[in-house]
Design a protein around this motif. Structure first.
Motif, PDB file in Angstrom:
ATOM      1  N   HIS A  86       0.826  -1.226   0.000  1.00 39.18           N
ATOM      2  CA  HIS A  86       0.000   0.000   0.000  1.00 39.18           C
ATOM      3  C   HIS A  86       0.854   1.266   0.000  1.00 39.18           C
ATOM      4  O   HIS A  86       0.330   2.356  -0.144  1.00 39.18           O
ATOM      5  CB  HIS A  86      -0.947  -0.001   1.195  1.00 39.18           C
ATOM      6  CG  HIS A  86      -0.266  -0.092   2.518  1.00 39.18           C
ATOM      7  ND1 HIS A  86       0.231  -1.275   3.010  1.00 39.18           N
ATOM      8  CD2 HIS A  86       0.046   0.860   3.426  1.00 39.18           C
ATOM      9  CE1 HIS A  86       0.795  -1.039   4.175  1.00 39.18           C
ATOM     10  NE2 HIS A  86       0.704   0.245   4.461  1.00 39.18           N
ATOM     11  N   PHE A  87       2.170   1.117   0.165  1.00 41.50           N
ATOM     12  CA  PHE A  87       3.049   2.292   0.093  1.00 41.50           C
ATOM     13  C   PHE A  87       3.389   2.681  -1.347  1.00 41.50           C
ATOM     14  O   PHE A  87       4.059   3.681  -1.585  1.00 41.50           O
ATOM     15  CB  PHE A  87       4.328   2.078   0.907  1.00 41.50           C
ATOM     16  CG  PHE A  87       4.082   2.135   2.390  1.00 41.50           C
ATOM     17  CD1 PHE A  87       3.567   3.286   2.973  1.00 41.50           C
ATOM     18  CD2 PHE A  87       4.337   1.038   3.194  1.00 41.50           C
ATOM     19  CE1 PHE A  87       3.321   3.340   4.338  1.00 41.50           C
ATOM     20  CE2 PHE A  87       4.093   1.078   4.561  1.00 41.50           C
ATOM     21  CZ  PHE A  87       3.586   2.236   5.135  1.00 41.50           C
ATOM     22  N   LEU A  88       2.905   1.885  -2.314  1.00 38.28           N
ATOM     23  CA  LEU A  88       3.046   2.278  -3.722  1.00 38.28           C
ATOM     24  C   LEU A  88       2.226   3.542  -3.949  1.00 38.28           C
ATOM     25  O   LEU A  88       1.108   3.652  -3.443  1.00 38.28           O
ATOM     26  CB  LEU A  88       2.509   1.175  -4.632  1.00 38.28           C
ATOM     27  CG  LEU A  88       3.483   0.143  -5.157  1.00 38.28           C
ATOM     28  CD1 LEU A  88       2.711  -0.970  -5.855  1.00 38.28           C
ATOM     29  CD2 LEU A  88       4.507   0.741  -6.105  1.00 38.28           C
ATOM     30  N   PRO A  89       2.752   4.507  -4.715  1.00 36.06           N
ATOM     31  CA  PRO A  89       1.969   5.709  -4.977  1.00 36.06           C
ATOM     32  C   PRO A  89       0.609   5.388  -5.602  1.00 36.06           C
ATOM     33  O   PRO A  89       0.488   4.449  -6.391  1.00 36.06           O
ATOM     34  CB  PRO A  89       2.847   6.495  -5.947  1.00 36.06           C
ATOM     35  CG  PRO A  89       4.228   5.985  -5.714  1.00 36.06           C
ATOM     36  CD  PRO A  89       4.095   4.547  -5.314  1.00 36.06           C
ATOM     37  N   ARG A  90      -0.364   6.175  -5.257  1.00 35.31           N
ATOM     38  CA  ARG A  90      -1.762   5.985  -5.689  1.00 35.31           C
ATOM     39  C   ARG A  90      -1.897   5.811  -7.200  1.00 35.31           C
ATOM     40  O   ARG A  90      -2.706   5.014  -7.668  1.00 35.31           O
ATOM     41  CB  ARG A  90      -2.581   7.199  -5.199  1.00 35.31           C
ATOM     42  CG  ARG A  90      -3.989   7.305  -5.740  1.00 35.31           C
ATOM     43  CD  ARG A  90      -4.869   6.208  -5.163  1.00 35.31           C
ATOM     44  NE  ARG A  90      -6.235   6.281  -5.659  1.00 35.31           N
ATOM     45  CZ  ARG A  90      -6.683   5.636  -6.731  1.00 35.31           C
ATOM     46  NH1 ARG A  90      -5.869   4.899  -7.462  1.00 35.31           N
ATOM     47  NH2 ARG A  90      -7.944   5.719  -7.084  1.00 35.31           N
ATOM     48  N   LYS A  91      -1.107   6.574  -7.950  1.00 37.51           N
ATOM     49  CA  LYS A  91      -1.290   6.562  -9.418  1.00 37.51           C
ATOM     50  C   LYS A  91      -0.993   5.199 -10.064  1.00 37.51           C
ATOM     51  O   LYS A  91      -1.434   4.955 -11.189  1.00 37.51           O
ATOM     52  CB  LYS A  91      -0.451   7.653 -10.082  1.00 37.51           C
ATOM     53  CG  LYS A  91       1.038   7.484  -9.948  1.00 37.51           C
ATOM     54  CD  LYS A  91       1.768   8.538 -10.778  1.00 37.51           C
ATOM     55  CE  LYS A  91       3.261   8.415 -10.612  1.00 37.51           C
ATOM     56  NZ  LYS A  91       4.022   9.330 -11.435  1.00 37.51           N
ATOM     57  N   TYR A  92      -0.259   4.339  -9.376  1.00 38.74           N
ATOM     58  CA  TYR A  92       0.051   3.021  -9.952  1.00 38.74           C
ATOM     59  C   TYR A  92      -0.977   1.960  -9.580  1.00 38.74           C
ATOM     60  O   TYR A  92      -0.929   0.842 -10.083  1.00 38.74           O
ATOM     61  CB  TYR A  92       1.430   2.539  -9.483  1.00 38.74           C
ATOM     62  CG  TYR A  92       2.560   3.400  -9.980  1.00 38.74           C
ATOM     63  CD1 TYR A  92       2.996   3.288 -11.302  1.00 38.74           C
ATOM     64  CD2 TYR A  92       3.180   4.324  -9.145  1.00 38.74           C
ATOM     65  CE1 TYR A  92       4.031   4.083 -11.770  1.00 38.74           C
ATOM     66  CE2 TYR A  92       4.221   5.127  -9.612  1.00 38.74           C
ATOM     67  CZ  TYR A  92       4.631   5.001 -10.917  1.00 38.74           C
ATOM     68  OH  TYR A  92       5.647   5.784 -11.385  1.00 38.74           O
ATOM     69  N   VAL A  93      -1.850   2.284  -8.625  1.00 41.76           N
ATOM     70  CA  VAL A  93      -2.710   1.250  -8.022  1.00 41.76           C
ATOM     71  C   VAL A  93      -4.185   1.498  -8.345  1.00 41.76           C
ATOM     72  O   VAL A  93      -4.700   2.584  -8.115  1.00 41.76           O
ATOM     73  CB  VAL A  93      -2.497   1.245  -6.485  1.00 41.76           C
ATOM     74  CG1 VAL A  93      -3.392   0.208  -5.813  1.00 41.76           C
ATOM     75  CG2 VAL A  93      -1.026   0.995  -6.139  1.00 41.76           C
ATOM     76  N   ASP A  94      -4.849   0.456  -8.885  1.00 41.96           N
ATOM     77  CA  ASP A  94      -6.280   0.583  -9.170  1.00 41.96           C
ATOM     78  C   ASP A  94      -7.121   0.227  -7.955  1.00 41.96           C
ATOM     79  O   ASP A  94      -8.161   0.822  -7.719  1.00 41.96           O
ATOM     80  CB  ASP A  94      -6.651  -0.330 -10.348  1.00 41.96           C
ATOM     81  CG  ASP A  94      -5.931   0.101 -11.615  1.00 41.96           C
ATOM     82  OD1 ASP A  94      -6.186   1.219 -12.073  1.00 41.96           O
ATOM     83  OD2 ASP A  94      -5.079  -0.664 -12.107  1.00 41.96           O
ATOM     84  N   LEU A  95      -6.685  -0.779  -7.217  1.00 43.55           N
ATOM     85  CA  LEU A  95      -7.454  -1.214  -6.045  1.00 43.55           C
ATOM     86  C   LEU A  95      -6.507  -1.708  -4.951  1.00 43.55           C
ATOM     87  O   LEU A  95      -5.546  -2.423  -5.234  1.00 43.55           O
ATOM     88  CB  LEU A  95      -8.419  -2.345  -6.451  1.00 43.55           C
ATOM     89  CG  LEU A  95      -9.274  -2.939  -5.330  1.00 43.55           C
ATOM     90  CD1 LEU A  95     -10.273  -1.916  -4.790  1.00 43.55           C
ATOM     91  CD2 LEU A  95     -10.028  -4.180  -5.818  1.00 43.55           C
ATOM     92  N   CYS A  96      -6.811  -1.305  -3.720  1.00 44.91           N
ATOM     93  CA  CYS A  96      -6.011  -1.743  -2.578  1.00 44.91           C
ATOM     94  C   CYS A  96      -6.909  -2.579  -1.665  1.00 44.91           C
ATOM     95  O   CYS A  96      -7.814  -2.046  -1.023  1.00 44.91           O
ATOM     96  CB  CYS A  96      -5.470  -0.523  -1.831  1.00 44.91           C
ATOM     97  SG  CYS A  96      -4.583  -0.918  -0.308  1.00 44.91           S
ATOM     98  N   ILE A  97      -6.655  -3.883  -1.658  1.00 41.93           N
ATOM     99  CA  ILE A  97      -7.422  -4.768  -0.776  1.00 41.93           C
ATOM    100  C   ILE A  97      -6.704  -4.832   0.574  1.00 41.93           C
ATOM    101  O   ILE A  97      -5.495  -5.064   0.635  1.00 41.93           O
ATOM    102  CB  ILE A  97      -7.548  -6.186  -1.388  1.00 41.93           C
ATOM    103  CG1 ILE A  97      -8.426  -6.124  -2.650  1.00 41.93           C
ATOM    104  CG2 ILE A  97      -8.130  -7.168  -0.372  1.00 41.93           C
ATOM    105  CD1 ILE A  97      -8.528  -7.435  -3.411  1.00 41.93           C
ATOM    106  N   VAL A  98      -7.454  -4.589   1.639  1.00 41.27           N
ATOM    107  CA  VAL A  98      -6.888  -4.719   2.986  1.00 41.27           C
ATOM    108  C   VAL A  98      -7.565  -5.916   3.647  1.00 41.27           C
ATOM    109  O   VAL A  98      -8.785  -5.927   3.806  1.00 41.27           O
ATOM    110  CB  VAL A  98      -7.100  -3.435   3.825  1.00 41.27           C
ATOM    111  CG1 VAL A  98      -6.499  -3.608   5.215  1.00 41.27           C
ATOM    112  CG2 VAL A  98      -6.492  -2.215   3.132  1.00 41.27           C
TER     113      VAL A  98
END
Ligand SMILES: Nc1ncnc2c1ncn2[C@@H]1O[C@H](COP(=O)(O)OP(=O)(O)OP(=O)(O)O)[C@@H](O)[C@H]1O
Ligand SMILES: [Mg+2]
Length: 148
Positions: A86-98
């Motif tokens: 989740h420390f990847l910048p927002r622009k690279y990530v479409d969905l963050c499952i927690v």
């Protein structure tokens, strides 16, 4: 291309969820534990915690590289399995499952792994305090919580 990161406290089922999702969607599964070993992204060994201290900057660089190469090669999607994803910048990530697990279940899973009392306590506290969820929110990710 779709980039899904699966994050959460150790023992909350990231690997189970990430592998299942990758299979269902036909996405590539990225095992960050293996990346840390193969790219020597560990800076030191935390004796007390019995865990590798990961160089987050280096890890992000490697992951961004993988994302970009995958895009160029028309990969359908990636599922990145790590409590640091989740420390990847927002622009690279479409969905963050927690991934989340109730305290009773999490305790028994960590105990089964043979973790020391201090390591169990630390992880239990992190889960109860929603540390990773809070960090993911601060990164402004689109979040989906999966309880298991
Ligand atoms: N939905 C589920 N139902 C039952 N058991 C589960 C479920 N999800 C995970 N577990 C069990 O919980 C344990 C931890 O799961 P898993 O290895 O996926 O966690 P993790 O978040 O990837 O941990 P780590 O951060 O250490 O890699 C495993 O023994 C797994 O079998
Ligand atoms: Mg795992």
């Amino acid at each position: 291309m779709n980039v899904v990161v699966v994050t959460g406290t150790p023992g909350t089922g990231k690997t189970v969820i990430a592998k299942r999702l990758a299979k269902q969607k036909g996405f590539l599964y990225i095992d960050v534990k293996k990346l840390v070993k193969n790219f020597t992204l560990g800076t030191s060994y935390d004796k007390k915690r019995k865990s590798i201290v990961v160089d987050l900057k280096k890890l992000n660089k490697v992951l961004i590289n993988i994302i970009e190469i995958s895009k160029e090669n028309k990969v359908k999607g990636l599922v990145i399995d790590s409590h640091l994803a989740h420390f990847l910048p927002r622009k690279y990530v479409d969905l963050c499952i927690v991934t989340r697990t109730n305290t009773k279940k999490l305790y028994s899973r960590l105990k089964k792994r043979g973790y020391s009392k201090s390591k169990i306590d630390e992880n239990m506290e992190a889960e109860i305090m929603e540390v990773i969820l809070d960090e993911a929110r601060r990164m402004k990710h689109k979040i989906k919580i999966i309880k298991n």
